[in-house]
Design an enzyme around this catalytic site. Structure first.
Site, PDB file in Angstrom:
ATOM      1  N   GLU A  87      -2.960  -1.978   3.398  1.00  0.00           N
ATOM      2  CA  GLU A  87      -2.308  -2.246   2.465  1.00  0.00           C
ATOM      3  C   GLU A  87      -1.138  -1.418   2.452  1.00  0.00           C
ATOM      4  O   GLU A  87      -0.755  -0.388   3.267  1.00  0.00           O
ATOM      5  CB  GLU A  87      -2.926  -1.517   1.155  1.00  0.00           C
ATOM      6  N   GLU A  92     -15.643  -1.879  -1.370  1.00  0.00           N
ATOM      7  CA  GLU A  92     -14.468  -2.658  -0.949  1.00  0.00           C
ATOM      8  C   GLU A  92     -13.817  -1.813   0.376  1.00  0.00           C
ATOM      9  O   GLU A  92     -13.985  -0.465   0.332  1.00  0.00           O
ATOM     10  CB  GLU A  92     -13.213  -2.498  -2.139  1.00  0.00           C
TER      11      GLU A  92
END
Length: 291
Positions: free
Chosen positions: A172, A167
């Site tokens: 974020e 990933e």
């Protein structure tokens, strides 16, 4: 008197010659050893460049729901592996394009057993990539309980389920820690379930009031993360196989706002802040070239 084969002066000269010969031989051996063990030119020393024109992009210069030739949706509730509170929909109330930007909006509303709705856009089977430069210019939501992400997942899951196939988190942000932006990768060896994920963060004072450019450069030797073209993160290929480096297969893009969850809800959720939106100006992908 003990006899000697050579007089003292002769012996002294012989010792000097032996010492010089030994020193020369040792130097030759060290030189040979250094030459035989010196590494070849590393991949890290190669230069990598990217095309100047995107191979894939969405400028959001239209009105309506996101371009269906470029974006699909992940839909549903169930927590998404992180105990998230939202139900992802394909409704225009959760994702809509107008005035040159895409709005992904999380709302406080009851829907199919969930108290929040949101959208999770994916480019899978419409935009899948092996290496490249990925740029997303966005303005982030704010408020306790919001968890926006711009990220990448494997298209084919060649090495197995998460986190084995990897990933890449381009950006974020969690609302309880306002303006702290994170760039992270997860692999079988390095992931948040073990607390071994690899990442860096940077405080972006205007993350939710101005647009900022979030970027990843992905090559065979490293994943590098940038905010406003300043490098903040690098994850090198350690050459230890897919448990550490699964990033030699196709990945696709995702954009979403989660609500609550293990990380986003670590300090609780403030329902009064909703609705909250992530506004995206553009998404651009550039092919990698090797010089």
């Amino acid at each position: 008197m003990k006899k000697t084969l050579f007089p003292p002066t002769t012996r002294s000269k012989m010792y000097q010659h032996v010492l010089l010969l030994s020193t020369a031989l040792l130097a030759m051996l060290c030189s040979c050893k250094t030459q035989t063990t010196a590494p070849a030119t590393s991949q890290y020393e190669k230069e990598w460049s990217f095309e100047s024109v995107p191979v894939w992009a969405d400028e959001f210069e239209y009105t309506g729901q996101p371009d269906s030739t470029k974006w699909g949706y992940d839909t549903g509730g169930g927590g998404w592996g992180n105990n998230e509170l939202q139900y992802y929909t394909d409704s225009s109330s959760n994702s809509y394009v107008s005035d040159g930007t895409l709005m992904i909006t999380a709302r406080k509303e009851n829907y199919k057993g969930r108290e929040y709705t949101s959208a999770r856009l994916v480019s899978k089977d419409k935009g899948d990539f092996l290496y490249g430069r990925f740029e997303i210019r966005a303005k982030l939501p704010t408020g306790k309980g919001t968890w926006p992400a711009l990220w990448m997942l494997p298209t084919d899951w060649a090495y197995g389920g998460w986190p084995k196939s990897g990933e890449i988190d381009i950006m974020e942000h969690v609302g309880f820690d306002q303006n702290k932006v994170h760039v992270t990768v997860h692999t079988e060896a390095y992931n948040h379930s073990q607390g071994t994920q690899k990442g860096q963060s940077k405080v972006v004072e205007t993350a939710s009031t101005e647009f900022h450019l979030y970027r990843v450069d992905w090559t065979p030797v490293a994943v590098k993360g940038y905010i406003d073209d300043q490098q903040v993160f690098e994850f090198p290929n350690e050459g230890k196989g897919p448990s550490v480096w699964p990033f030699d297969k196709r990945f696709h893009l995702l954009m979403n706002i989660a609500v609550g969850g293990n990380w986003g809800g670590a300090a609780g959720v403030d329902p009064s802040v909703f609705p909250q939106s992530m506004e995206v100006d553009y998404v651009r992908v550039y092919e990698m070239n090797e010089k």
